[in-house]
Design an enzyme around this catalytic site. Sequence first.
Site, short mmCIF file in Angstrom:
data_model
loop_
_atom_site.label_atom_id
_atom_site.label_comp_id
_atom_site.label_asym_id
_atom_site.label_seq_id
_atom_site.Cartn_x
_atom_site.Cartn_y
_atom_site.Cartn_z
N HIS A 181 -2.73 4.82 3.99
CA HIS A 181 -4.01 4.47 3.36
C HIS A 181 -4.00 3.03 2.82
O HIS A 181 -2.93 2.49 2.50
CB HIS A 181 -4.33 5.45 2.23
CG HIS A 181 -4.47 6.87 2.70
ND1 HIS A 181 -3.45 7.80 2.58
CD2 HIS A 181 -5.50 7.50 3.32
CE1 HIS A 181 -3.85 8.95 3.11
NE2 HIS A 181 -5.09 8.79 3.57
N HIS A 182 -5.17 2.45 2.69
CA HIS A 182 -5.30 1.09 2.14
C HIS A 182 -4.94 1.08 0.65
O HIS A 182 -5.40 1.93 -0.11
CB HIS A 182 -6.76 0.61 2.32
CG HIS A 182 -7.02 -0.73 1.72
ND1 HIS A 182 -8.14 -1.02 0.98
CD2 HIS A 182 -6.28 -1.87 1.76
CE1 HIS A 182 -8.10 -2.29 0.59
NE2 HIS A 182 -6.97 -2.83 1.05
N GLY A 183 -4.13 0.11 0.24
CA GLY A 183 -3.73 -0.02 -1.17
C GLY A 183 -4.82 -0.68 -1.99
O GLY A 183 -4.63 -1.74 -2.59
#
Length: 390
Positions: A181-183
């Site tokens: 997932h995108h941080g």
Amino acid sequence: HNGITRPQGYTVSYHANPAVEAHHFGQSHPMKPWRLVLTKELVLAYGMHHAMDLYLSRAATFEEMAEFHTADYLEFLRQVIPADMEAAEQSDRIASYNFGDDCPIFDGLFDYCSLYSGATVDAARKLINNQADIAINWSGGLHHAKKTEASGFCYVNDIVLGILQLLRFHPRVMYIDIDVHHGDGVEQAFWSTDRVLTVSFHKYDKDNFFPGTGALDSNGPSHPLNPGSRHAINVPLNDGIEDGDYLQLYKDVISSCVETYQPGAIVLQCGADSLGCDRLGCFNLNVTGHGSCVAYTKTLGLPMLVVGGGGYTPRNVSRAWAHETSILIDAVDKIDPNIPDTVTFRNHFGPDFSLFPPLSEMRKIENKNSKQYLTHLVNTIREQLRYMQG
Ligand code: V1P
Ligand code: CA
Ligand code: ZN
């Protein structure tokens, strides 16, 4: 044990507290703090604890967490109880702080958050006090939490708290995120500063994959005079990426970033939901492929804060983090790939009982990342870095 000794010339600290493992998000919730029990079992059975300084982490204080989060939000997090979920009086605040299905209110929530956060803050302090060169907290890495909002199974952003500690000493810190997932929470926290370069590799599909942010051209504030402009790097990927391509991409991107940015320390989020067969993920990485990114990052020779993150197939999460611990203590060749008989819950690792079960062809997801696309990513990111320098 099998002759594991301290690594030559550097020190690794390991930060954990078994009290974290006992918390439950709820029956059908994918986040299982219990995966940390399996990780600990492997690390201990292999004798890796002989090679590190072990610290029983303490809870972060309210004030420490308030370095990022608002007092109002933390106060609510401290006093909220599961029954409030149904109670009308609290419903506005529960909704505004984004508690719900993804971020449920469970027993001991505040203890859980302060314990995983305390471990990351302690780990960062070991690095700045020169008592460790590499500091590990597998219970941390909760990269979606915002200043006043829970998000994506994350309530307190321990990574932001750790980076804030490192910034007391290091002029520039680089953050790398290999969770599928995108941080977004870490990116957003440091969006307007040039003192943190955030780099996230993730599956990107604006409408169909959480959290929907992290496009290639999302690089910081648009105004070129804002210091944070260009200091967010995003590596958006499609389904099915495999070990070889991922590692090549990782090396190409990270080497360029380090060369340009010259960070004094690295924070590496090792979310294990980028492994193949993850309950929420969609990549095809093996434990060895995921670990190769950690091994490459270690060769940069910078102080390194290593945290966990996502990972929803507990047996594979623990395989990856145990293997990565062995990489960080330089003991990979002393580890038996057959999981020792002495491991409690060894039955979870059947039928292969291997630390590195190969991904079966049957369970692979079709790779939708063409060589052309990967080359385009690297070229675009190198171009972005040229502007950052200027
Ligand atoms: O997709 C969503 C939300 C729910 N919709 C309103 C959009 N949430 C995801 C959250 C994923 C969080 C990942 C955290 C991390 O990056 C760091 C620890 O790994 C979600 C998903 C999913 N398949 O993406 N929530 C759930 N599944 C979920 C399933 C069952 C029960 C509760 C949550
Ligand atoms: Ca990521
Ligand atoms: Zn994730």
